[in-house]
Design an enzyme around this catalytic site. Structure first.
Site, PDB file in Angstrom:
ATOM      1  CE  LYS A 268      -3.069   0.522   3.327  1.00  0.00           C
ATOM      2  NZ  LYS A 268      -3.026   1.997   4.131  1.00  0.00           N
ATOM      3  CB  SER A 269       3.975   2.230   2.056  1.00  0.00           C
ATOM      4  OG  SER A 269       3.279   2.014   3.201  1.00  0.00           O
TER       5      SER A 269
ATOM      6  NE  ARG B 106       6.149   6.781   0.858  1.00  0.00           N
ATOM      7  CZ  ARG B 106       5.213   6.574   1.586  1.00  0.00           C
ATOM      8  NH1 ARG B 106       4.073   5.674   1.304  1.00  0.00           N
ATOM      9  NH2 ARG B 106       5.359   7.079   2.853  1.00  0.00           N
TER      10      ARG B 106
ATOM     11  N   GLY C 175      -5.472   7.829   5.457  1.00  0.00           N
ATOM     12  CA  GLY C 175      -4.666   8.635   6.072  1.00  0.00           C
ATOM     13  C   GLY C 175      -3.263   9.033   5.522  1.00  0.00           C
TER      14      GLY C 175
ATOM     15  NE  ARG D 289      -5.551   8.018  10.864  1.00  0.00           N
ATOM     16  CZ  ARG D 289      -4.645   7.088   9.977  1.00  0.00           C
ATOM     17  NH1 ARG D 289      -5.348   6.667   8.895  1.00  0.00           N
ATOM     18  NH2 ARG D 289      -3.638   6.775  10.190  1.00  0.00           N
TER      19      ARG D 289
ATOM     20  CG  ASP E  95       0.453   0.392   9.566  1.00  0.00           C
ATOM     21  OD1 ASP E  95      -0.158   1.328  10.552  1.00  0.00           O
ATOM     22  OD2 ASP E  95       0.922   0.740   8.509  1.00  0.00           O
TER      23      ASP E  95
ATOM     24  CE  LYS F 216      -0.491   3.919  12.689  1.00  0.00           C
ATOM     25  NZ  LYS F 216       0.275   4.012  11.272  1.00  0.00           N
TER      26      LYS F 216
ATOM     27  NE  ARG G  93      -2.683  -1.779   8.629  1.00  0.00           N
ATOM     28  CZ  ARG G  93      -2.201  -2.153   7.537  1.00  0.00           C
ATOM     29  NH1 ARG G  93      -2.571  -3.368   7.288  1.00  0.00           N
ATOM     30  NH2 ARG G  93      -1.893  -1.337   6.537  1.00  0.00           N
TER      31      ARG G  93
END
Length: 441
Positions: free
Chosen positions: A27-28, A32, A100, A128, A325, A352, A401
């Site tokens: 996901k990260s 990007r 987020g 958040r 996470d 989170k 999660r």
């Protein structure tokens, strides 16, 4: 942005997990990839992009600011970028859903462009804190009108030229670091981030890969990451490795269910992300790295995982940034260990998608597992490998999660466990329940 109607789901234990499975793209890295491809000049191609709701929110936002983003019939995403400094004024609010990462990184990206954007999100995201990103970006000259507490909805007025800064991270946050670096892309001069505690380094790796002039040096104050602004990014061919955060749930599932033996293919093992596997091995988990290799500058391997007897540990505090996470999955593993596992140093869990410390303490408690809650973590008294009681309906708090963690716990429970709402899982792992069923078959 309204959340879909709740989708309750009952999970029942049904024996060992067997087989091979590939988890979604990281996901990260997916976020990007889209953002930097949208700032390059020319066509970038992205394979194995995570097609969850969070990443699709990033794609929609970049489209609304001028990038041409399409998914081909072959599953490869093609992005024609607008160039650094070329973002256009979005004509509508940027709907971030539950993401987020999208919100904080896009705030950085927009801050050094002369455009104005309004960010909105669902009920969970709107709780958040965004102040940690607002502070450094304000120092660079951007202006914000936020909801009380520095929360969404908020309006951001970018500035061009922005002012380069040297910013020391007050909390270990890859999102804040990345927001400042992305703002620095279109800022004259050199923008610096000082990182006292190491966090995931996907932004640094990818910025370099796209051609940005970025250096990292060690100092007594921590890592100093410097980026030269007014960069020209070159289009790239990107292969996104499997998400270790998603893999963690399957790894824990196979570890706690007797008789299990699975292979999770193509898992990204960036050392700034792989702390969960280190912690599980310390507890006695059987996790073997098969066919280690490098994909797009990121270390990758297939993980063979077999059921193992776990022993409680005190989780080393230095692992926290590399597994922040994955703590909910670790708490589930701890519920099946021999002894009392203590995991502290994870204050970030309070802010989170939900308060994950409180949410996991309540969920495990409802399933018959004894826990002790700390401000910065949780202690879990394990069942020594025996099934947990189950038989509860779990509040998932719009948190993917938490939902996946309790779905995994239910695989070794005496009675079925019901999630009050399983729909948030689609934000990061749309195929999760299908793949669990495949492994159980």
């Amino acid at each position: 942005m309204p959340h879909p109607l709740p989708s309750p789901r009952e999970i029942t234990a049904s024996g060992p997990l067997k087989g091979r499975v590939t988890v979604p793209g990281d996901k990260s890295i997916s976020h990007r990839s889209l953002m930097l491809s949208a700032l390059a000049v020319g066509e970038s191609r992205i394979s194995w992009l995570l097609e969850g709701e969070d990443v699709l929110a990033t794609a929609a936002a970049m489209r609304s600011m001028g990038a041409d983003i399409e998914r081909g019939a072959d599953g490869v995403w093609r992005v024609h970028g607008v160039g650094v400094g070329g973002l256009l004024q979005p004509q509508a609010a940027l709907e971030m859903g539950n993401s987020g990462t999208s919100t904080r990184l896009l705030m950085g990206l927009i801050a050094s462009h002369g455009i104005t954007a309004t960010f909105t999100g669902d009920a969970s995201l709107s709780k958040r804190p965004m102040g940690r990103v607002i502070e450094p970006l304000s120092k660079m000259g951007a202006e914000f009108t936020a909801s009380p507490g520095g929360r969404l909805p908020l309006m951001l007025r970018g500035i061009n030229p922005a002012v380069p800064i040297a910013y020391t991270l007050p909390v270990a946050s890859a999102q804040v670091k990345s927001a400042v670096l992305l703002a620095g892309l279109n800022t004259p001069g050199i923008t610096r981030v000082i990182e006292p505690v190491a966090t995931r380094d996907h932004s640094e790796r990818m910025l370099r890969g796209f051609g940005a002039e970025l250096t990292v040096e060690e100092s007594p104050a921590g890592k100093i990451i410097s980026i030269r602004g007014e960069a020209e990014l070159k289009p790239q061919e990107i292969v996104v490795p499997g998400d270790p955060s998603s893999a963690a749930f399957l790894v824990v599932a196979a570890t706690i269910v007797p008789g299990s033996d699975i292979v999770v293919e193509n898992v990204g093992l960036n050392p700034t992300r792989a702390g969960i596997f280190t912690a599980l091995r310390l507890m006695g988990a059987s996790i073997e790295e098969v066919n280690p290799r490098e994909v797009g500058g990121e270390p990758v391997a297939d993980l063979r995982v077999r059921h193992a007897s776990l022993t409680a540990i005190e989780v080393p505090g230095e692992l926290a940034p590399s597994m922040i996470d994955e703590y909910p999955a670790l708490f589930v593993a701890a519920a099946f260990a021999h002894g009392r596992t203590v995991a502290r140093g994870a204050h970030e869990l309070r802010v989170k998608e939900s308060d994950r410390i409180a949410a996991m303490a309540a969920a495990l408690g409802a399933c018959g597992v004894e826990t002790e809650e700390f401000e910065d973590g949780l202690a879990v008294l394990g069942r020594g490998g025996d099934p947990i009681a189950g038989g509860a309906t779990i509040a998932t708090h719009l948190d993917h999660r938490v939902a996946m963690s309790l779905a995994v716990a239910a695989l070794n429970a005496k009675a079925p466990v019901t999630l009050d709402d399983a729909s948030p899982v689609a934000t990061s792992y749309p195929a999760f329940f299908d793949q669990l069923a495949q492994l159980q078959a």
